[in-house]
Design an enzyme around this catalytic site. Structure first.
Site, short mmCIF file in Angstrom:
data_model
loop_
_atom_site.label_atom_id
_atom_site.label_comp_id
_atom_site.label_asym_id
_atom_site.label_seq_id
_atom_site.Cartn_x
_atom_site.Cartn_y
_atom_site.Cartn_z
N HIS A 57 0.84 -1.20 0.00
CA HIS A 57 0.00 0.00 0.00
C HIS A 57 0.87 1.25 0.00
O HIS A 57 1.73 1.41 0.85
CB HIS A 57 -0.91 0.01 1.23
CG HIS A 57 -2.09 -0.91 1.09
ND1 HIS A 57 -3.28 -0.71 1.74
CD2 HIS A 57 -2.25 -2.03 0.35
CE1 HIS A 57 -4.12 -1.67 1.41
NE2 HIS A 57 -3.52 -2.49 0.58
N TYR B 123 -9.64 5.52 7.04
CA TYR B 123 -9.85 5.87 8.45
C TYR B 123 -10.89 6.98 8.49
O TYR B 123 -10.72 8.00 7.80
CB TYR B 123 -8.55 6.40 9.08
CG TYR B 123 -7.47 5.35 9.29
CD1 TYR B 123 -6.62 4.96 8.25
CD2 TYR B 123 -7.26 4.78 10.55
CE1 TYR B 123 -5.62 4.02 8.46
CE2 TYR B 123 -6.27 3.83 10.76
CZ TYR B 123 -5.44 3.46 9.71
OH TYR B 123 -4.47 2.53 9.92
C1 PHB Z 1 -6.16 -4.25 10.57
O1 PHB Z 1 -6.20 -4.51 9.34
O2 PHB Z 1 -6.45 -5.10 11.43
C2 PHB Z 1 -5.76 -2.89 11.00
C3 PHB Z 1 -5.29 -1.98 10.06
C4 PHB Z 1 -4.92 -0.71 10.46
C5 PHB Z 1 -5.02 -0.35 11.79
C6 PHB Z 1 -5.48 -1.27 12.73
C7 PHB Z 1 -5.86 -2.54 12.33
O3 PHB Z 1 -4.68 0.92 12.16
#
Ligand code: PHB
Ligand code: RFL
Length: 390
Positions: free
Chosen positions: A72, A200
């Site tokens: 990514h 997010y």
């Molecule tokens: C996850 O894919 O479990 C994951 C990804 C990013 C984060 C926390 C968990 O900040």
């Protein structure tokens, strides 16, 4: 039984340490309280920093990660109707790899088994003695028999709920902690991810995160109450709430399906220092916890193991060299505090706090507004997200 390094816990910290030591001809025995199936059934982290990827390559356990891991180059942050991509590659020249902790653990277990490594599951009532001596001991119960493992050193890799930390005398141990007034509810589903990159979301009803494990498997999280009752979260309720919190375009596009795993995690920042007492070394979640918002927990476990394996290898290869052991705790903590800061900052910026007043909410909005408009702020986020050097 005798070994050079006794390792308590077969999570990523313990297994990676055992594998790196094995490559340098140093013997270890790993003691794990649970069964192998239980350890492999836990769904946890998904994002690997470049430094951890490099360590897994050096440890000779990267074939599957290199084939299946998803590279990514950016992440997306959303609030209100605004969406901002943070270009990790442009700002840092680095990327992250999405590859589940469960897969990392499995690859390490397979490598240890192929090399005939000693890994004892269902080792109960683990206790440590003789830390003052040159030959500390671990006792444990297995199949109703008490057994003793004598070692040169002990690595406490037994996670937050483990026993190792208790062997650092109370008067020497300092705990720093913040418990957040909410948790994360996560589901895994056999559906294609809604986006190629992680999303997010700061929504007025609470945080949401879209992540993934593969092109056909998604991992989604919702902020929830810390004492939420899992039974009350049917799949339908989860998908409905997730779609409310996502930007419209993503909510319309998301593919829903039955959950194949559903779990709750509390959010906590926690640091125990020092991370060494005599011949006992703590690593990973045994010594520190970050809220998952910064995707740092697993990566910090790997950087601890970098410092610990380096110190142990120097001891055995260079005639008892001890300076790297002496600096172990300080070396780790310098990086840990910065990862704690980043995880706390991401958590504070992206969640809804129950006791938030209009000033707090204003600060949060200003933080996001600044991040969205400033290349420098995005560069700072990117630098921390891909991982500070170790
Ligand atoms: C996850 O894919 O479990 C994951 C990804 C990013 C984060 C926390 C968990 O900040
Ligand atoms: P672990 O994985 O907890 O392993 C410890 C092992 O020790 C065993 N054990 C004992 N064994 C013998 N005797 C005892 N008395 C014992 N007590 C415990 C346990 O059974 C277990 O097998 O610790 P380790 O190895 O330090 O690894 C740490 C990571 O697991 C953790 O930091 C990450 O999962 C955190 N995390 C994330 N980290 C990231 O870097 N990126 C992410 O995207 C990310 N997402 C997450 C996360 C953690 C989450 N949860 C559930 C807390 C997402 C979530 C939801």
């Amino acid at each position: 039984m005798r070994t050079q390094v006794g390792i308590i816990g077969s999570g990523p910290s313990g297994l990676l340490l055992s594998q790196l030591l094995h490559q340098q001809g140093i013997e270890s025995v790993v003691l794990e309280k649970r069964t192998q199936d239980y350890v492999l059934g836990r769904i946890r982290a998904g994002v690997l920093e470049q430094g951890m990827v490099d360590m897994l390559r050096a440890a000779g356990v990267s074939d599957r990660m290199d084939r299946e891991g998803l590279v990514h180059e950016g992440i997306e942050i959303c609030f209100g109707d605004r969406r901002q991509r943070v270009d990790l590659k442009k700002h840092t020249g680095k990327v992250v790899t999405v590859y589940g902790q469960t897969e990392v653990t499995k690859d390490l277990m397979d490598a240890r088994a192929a090399a005939g490594g000693a890994l004892i599951y269902e080792a109960e009532n683990v206790q440590i003695a003789g830390l003052e001596s040159d030959a500390p001991e671990i006792t444990f119960e297995k199949d109703d028999q008490t057994q003793k493992l004598t070692c040169d050193f002990i690595a406490g890799c037994d996670g937050y709920h483990g026993v190792s930390r208790r062997y650092i005398p109370e008067n020497l141990l300092k705990i720093h902690e913040r418990v957040y007034p909410f948790g994360w509810l996560g589901i895994l589903s056999e559906t294609p991810p809604v986006s190629d990159e992680l999303i997010y979301v700061n929504h007025w009803r609470g945080f949401a995160l879209c992540s993934m494990r593969s092109p056909t498997r998604s991992r989604y999280y919702l902020q929830c109450a810390f004492d939420e009752d899992l039974e009350e979260w049917t799949d339908d309720r989860f998908w409905d709430e997730l779609r409310i919190r996502l930007p419209n375009e993503a909510a319309e596009r998301i593919e829903m399906g039955p959950s194949i795993e559903k779990s709750m995690a509390p959010l906590r920042s926690f640091i125990a220092e020092p991370m060494r007492h005599k011949r006992l070394f703590l690593a990973g979640d045994a010594a520190h916890i970050v809220p998952p918002t910064g995707a740092k927990g697993l990566n910090l476990a790997a950087s601890d193991i970098y410092y610990l394996s380096r110190a142990l290898v120097a001891f055995y290869a260079e005639d008892g060299r001890s300076d790297l052991m002496d600096s172990y705790s300080a070396d780790c903590l310098r990086r840990i505090w910065k990862a704690e800061r980043f995880s706390w900052w991401m958590t504070t910026m992206l969640h809804k706090f129950p006791d938030q007043n209009s000033f707090d909410r204003g600060m949060q909005m200003a933080e996001l507004d600044y991040l969205f408009d400033s290349d420098a702020a995005q560069a700072s986020l990117a630098e921390n997200y891909v991982g500070l050097p170790f």
